[in-house]
Enzyme design. Structure first.
Site, PDB file in Angstrom:
ATOM      1  N   ALA A   1       0.808  -1.233   0.000  1.00 12.80           N
ATOM      2  CA  ALA A   1       0.000   0.000   0.000  1.00 12.80           C
ATOM      3  C   ALA A   1       0.833   1.273   0.000  1.00 12.80           C
ATOM      4  O   ALA A   1       0.286   2.363   0.101  1.00 12.80           O
ATOM      5  CB  ALA A   1      -0.944  -0.002   1.214  1.00 12.80           C
TER       6      ALA A   1
ATOM      7  N   ARG B   1       2.554   2.630  -2.431  1.00 15.03           N
ATOM      8  CA  ARG B   1       2.526   3.399  -3.689  1.00 15.03           C
ATOM      9  C   ARG B   1       1.622   2.699  -4.706  1.00 15.03           C
ATOM     10  O   ARG B   1       1.106   1.602  -4.427  1.00 15.03           O
ATOM     11  CB  ARG B   1       3.945   3.576  -4.240  1.00 15.03           C
TER      12      ARG B   1
ATOM     13  N   VAL C   1       5.613 -10.065   2.417  1.00 21.40           N
ATOM     14  CA  VAL C   1       4.528 -11.059   2.304  1.00 21.40           C
ATOM     15  C   VAL C   1       5.057 -12.464   2.015  1.00 21.40           C
ATOM     16  O   VAL C   1       4.327 -13.442   2.184  1.00 21.40           O
ATOM     17  CB  VAL C   1       3.462 -10.655   1.246  1.00 21.40           C
TER      18      VAL C   1
ATOM     19  N   TYR D   1       5.079 -14.132 -14.200  1.00 19.80           N
ATOM     20  CA  TYR D   1       4.044 -13.204 -13.727  1.00 19.80           C
ATOM     21  C   TYR D   1       2.645 -13.692 -14.130  1.00 19.80           C
ATOM     22  O   TYR D   1       1.717 -13.706 -13.309  1.00 19.80           O
ATOM     23  CB  TYR D   1       4.334 -11.823 -14.308  1.00 19.80           C
TER      24      TYR D   1
HETATM   25  P1  NDP Z   1       4.134  -0.881  -7.612  1.00 21.31           P
HETATM   26  O1  NDP Z   1       5.408  -1.476  -8.067  1.00 21.31           O
HETATM   27  O2  NDP Z   1       3.842   0.557  -7.886  1.00 21.31           O
HETATM   28  O3  NDP Z   1       3.942  -1.143  -6.015  1.00 21.31           O
HETATM   29  C1  NDP Z   1       4.158  -2.420  -5.511  1.00 21.31           C
HETATM   30  C2  NDP Z   1       3.798  -2.458  -4.048  1.00 21.31           C
HETATM   31  O4  NDP Z   1       3.984  -3.794  -3.560  1.00 21.31           O
HETATM   32  C3  NDP Z   1       4.680  -1.569  -3.174  1.00 21.31           C
HETATM   33  O5  NDP Z   1       3.901  -1.054  -2.119  1.00 21.31           O
HETATM   34  C4  NDP Z   1       5.729  -2.535  -2.638  1.00 21.31           C
HETATM   35  O6  NDP Z   1       6.311  -2.139  -1.387  1.00 21.31           O
HETATM   36  C5  NDP Z   1       4.860  -3.768  -2.436  1.00 21.31           C
HETATM   37  N1  NDP Z   1       5.608  -5.012  -2.361  1.00 21.31           N
HETATM   38  C6  NDP Z   1       6.418  -5.573  -3.289  1.00 21.31           C
HETATM   39  N2  NDP Z   1       6.945  -6.716  -2.826  1.00 21.31           N
HETATM   40  C7  NDP Z   1       6.463  -6.874  -1.574  1.00 21.31           C
HETATM   41  C8  NDP Z   1       6.657  -7.853  -0.561  1.00 21.31           C
HETATM   42  N3  NDP Z   1       7.451  -8.926  -0.759  1.00 21.31           N
HETATM   43  N4  NDP Z   1       6.024  -7.684   0.631  1.00 21.31           N
HETATM   44  C9  NDP Z   1       5.224  -6.618   0.841  1.00 21.31           C
HETATM   45  N5  NDP Z   1       5.000  -5.662  -0.074  1.00 21.31           N
HETATM   46  C10 NDP Z   1       5.627  -5.789  -1.271  1.00 21.31           C
HETATM   47  O7  NDP Z   1       2.994  -1.822  -8.249  1.00 21.31           O
HETATM   48  P2  NDP Z   1       1.521  -1.488  -8.800  1.00 21.31           P
HETATM   49  O8  NDP Z   1       0.844  -0.543  -7.894  1.00 21.31           O
HETATM   50  O9  NDP Z   1       1.610  -1.209 -10.231  1.00 21.31           O
HETATM   51  O10 NDP Z   1       0.860  -2.940  -8.663  1.00 21.31           O
HETATM   52  C11 NDP Z   1       0.084  -3.341  -7.561  1.00 21.31           C
HETATM   53  C12 NDP Z   1      -0.529  -4.695  -7.881  1.00 21.31           C
HETATM   54  O11 NDP Z   1      -1.290  -4.593  -9.063  1.00 21.31           O
HETATM   55  C13 NDP Z   1       0.527  -5.777  -8.128  1.00 21.31           C
HETATM   56  O12 NDP Z   1       0.069  -7.018  -7.617  1.00 21.31           O
HETATM   57  C14 NDP Z   1       0.586  -5.845  -9.643  1.00 21.31           C
HETATM   58  O13 NDP Z   1       1.012  -7.098 -10.098  1.00 21.31           O
HETATM   59  C15 NDP Z   1      -0.867  -5.566  -9.993  1.00 21.31           C
HETATM   60  N6  NDP Z   1      -1.063  -5.081 -11.345  1.00 21.31           N
HETATM   61  C16 NDP Z   1      -0.477  -3.920 -11.780  1.00 21.31           C
HETATM   62  C17 NDP Z   1      -0.683  -3.476 -13.052  1.00 21.31           C
HETATM   63  C18 NDP Z   1      -0.081  -2.216 -13.590  1.00 21.31           C
HETATM   64  O14 NDP Z   1      -0.192  -1.969 -14.798  1.00 21.31           O
HETATM   65  N7  NDP Z   1       0.523  -1.357 -12.774  1.00 21.31           N
HETATM   66  C19 NDP Z   1      -1.527  -4.244 -14.000  1.00 21.31           C
HETATM   67  C20 NDP Z   1      -2.098  -5.440 -13.431  1.00 21.31           C
HETATM   68  C21 NDP Z   1      -1.870  -5.827 -12.156  1.00 21.31           C
HETATM   69  P3  NDP Z   1       7.622  -1.176  -1.337  1.00 21.31           P
HETATM   70  O15 NDP Z   1       7.149   0.194  -1.759  1.00 21.31           O
HETATM   71  O16 NDP Z   1       8.091  -1.219   0.081  1.00 21.31           O
HETATM   72  O17 NDP Z   1       8.596  -1.761  -2.320  1.00 21.31           O
END
Ligand code: NDP
Length: 247
Positions: free
Chosen positions: A17, A19, A68, A159
């Site tokens: 959450a 970003r 996670v 993915y």
């Molecule tokens: P971002 O890369 O902008 O953000 C990813 C978020 O996930 C960050 O808050 C990050 O934390 C967190 N995160 C990553 N790895 C872990 C972990 N191991 N444990 C806890 N938190 C973790 O991604 P999006 O907002 O673009 O994507 C969010 C979701 O939506 C994802 O599941 C993605 O696959 C899905 N999605 C996105 C699309 C897109 O076009 N953007 C399209 C389809 C699906 P931190 O900031 O600390 O790194």
């Protein structure tokens, strides 16, 4: 007698959450008076900014950093929520990563890390949350899948597999717990403007989308907010595409 809580007293956990899409979902839930736990992995500064903005807008919540993929850390986090808030009505499994390359170049670690985060991460958190929701006979679980999991995307075998796995898990879990008034749904975004799509040929991608543009995190959050609401009580085991018409 109904077990349905008042939405304004609900507690939510949104993984990833800090970003992007997770941030927009956390802000939308907080704006509708839920207390929101913001999980993230390591980006503390950005997560704090998100929480500050939630509070400036009159909402409330707390940071809950954990990986996670770490089942012990996930267990501690869920215990903390229950000890502080007693209940947890909403879980949004949003944390996710991508590590794209053609299958022929893919090493085991590229496969494992994406599966661990996107799919095992769901398992680590949801298994514990469901145990807390079952006796309360109420809950909303939303899993953030992807168009890539519905259609398959070249360069994303890892993915696509993780996101297709989430869809299967959503449908199976929904059937296991529907009678307890707990709904489990997935949303499948297409291309959404976040850091995750940085570096991709966005203009070219936009031309391939029927709507002619990428989506915004808020457009995903609006759909998730509806699925979290009591108006969505008869919707479970479904996958809602949010993709500008790609599929
Ligand atoms: P971002 O890369 O902008 O953000 C990813 C978020 O996930 C960050 O808050 C990050 O934390 C967190 N995160 C990553 N790895 C872990 C972990 N191991 N444990 C806890 N938190 C973790 O991604 P999006 O907002 O673009 O994507 C969010 C979701 O939506 C994802 O599941 C993605 O696959 C899905 N999605 C996105 C699309 C897109 O076009 N953007 C399209 C389809 C699906 P931190 O900031 O600390 O790194």
């Amino acid at each position: 007698m109904s077990n349905t809580p008042s939405e304004s007293t609900e507690t939510a956990l949104v993984t990833g959450a800090s970003r992007g899409i997770g941030r927009a979902i956390a802000m939308a839930l907080a704006a509708s008076n839920r207390f929101v736990y913001l999980n993230y992995h390591s980006n503390h500064k950005i997560a704090q900014q998100t929480l500050d903005q939630i509070k400036e807008q009159g909402g409330d919540g707390a940071l809950l950093p954990f990986d996670v993929t770490d089942k012990n850390a996930a267990e501690d986090a869920v215990k903390k929520i229950i000890s502080e808030r007693k209940t947890l009505e909403i879980l949004v499994n949003n944390a996710g990563i991508r590590d794209d390359m053609l299958m022929v170049w893919m090493k085991e670690e590229n496969w494992q890390q994406v599966l661990n985060t996107n799919l095992t991460g769901f398992f680590n958190v949801t298994r514990l949350v469901v145990k807390k929701m079952l006796p309360k006979r109420y809950g909303r679980i939303i899993n953030i899948s992807s168009t890539s999991g519905q259609l398959g995307q070249p360069g994303q075998v890892n993915y696509s597999a993780s996101k297709a796995g989430l869809i299967g898990a959503t449908k199976a879990l929904a059937k296991e717990i529907a009678k307890r008034n707990i709904t489990v749904n997935a949303v499948a975004p297409g291309f959404i403007e976040t850091e995750m799509v940085e570096g991709l040929p966005l203009e070219q991608i936009a031309q391939s989308i029927p709507a002619g543009r990428l989506g915004q995190p808020q457009e995903v959050a609006d759909a998730v907010l509806f699925l979290c609401s009591q108006k969505a009580s008869y919707i479970t085991g479904q996958v809602l595409g949010i993709n500008g018409g790609i599929c």
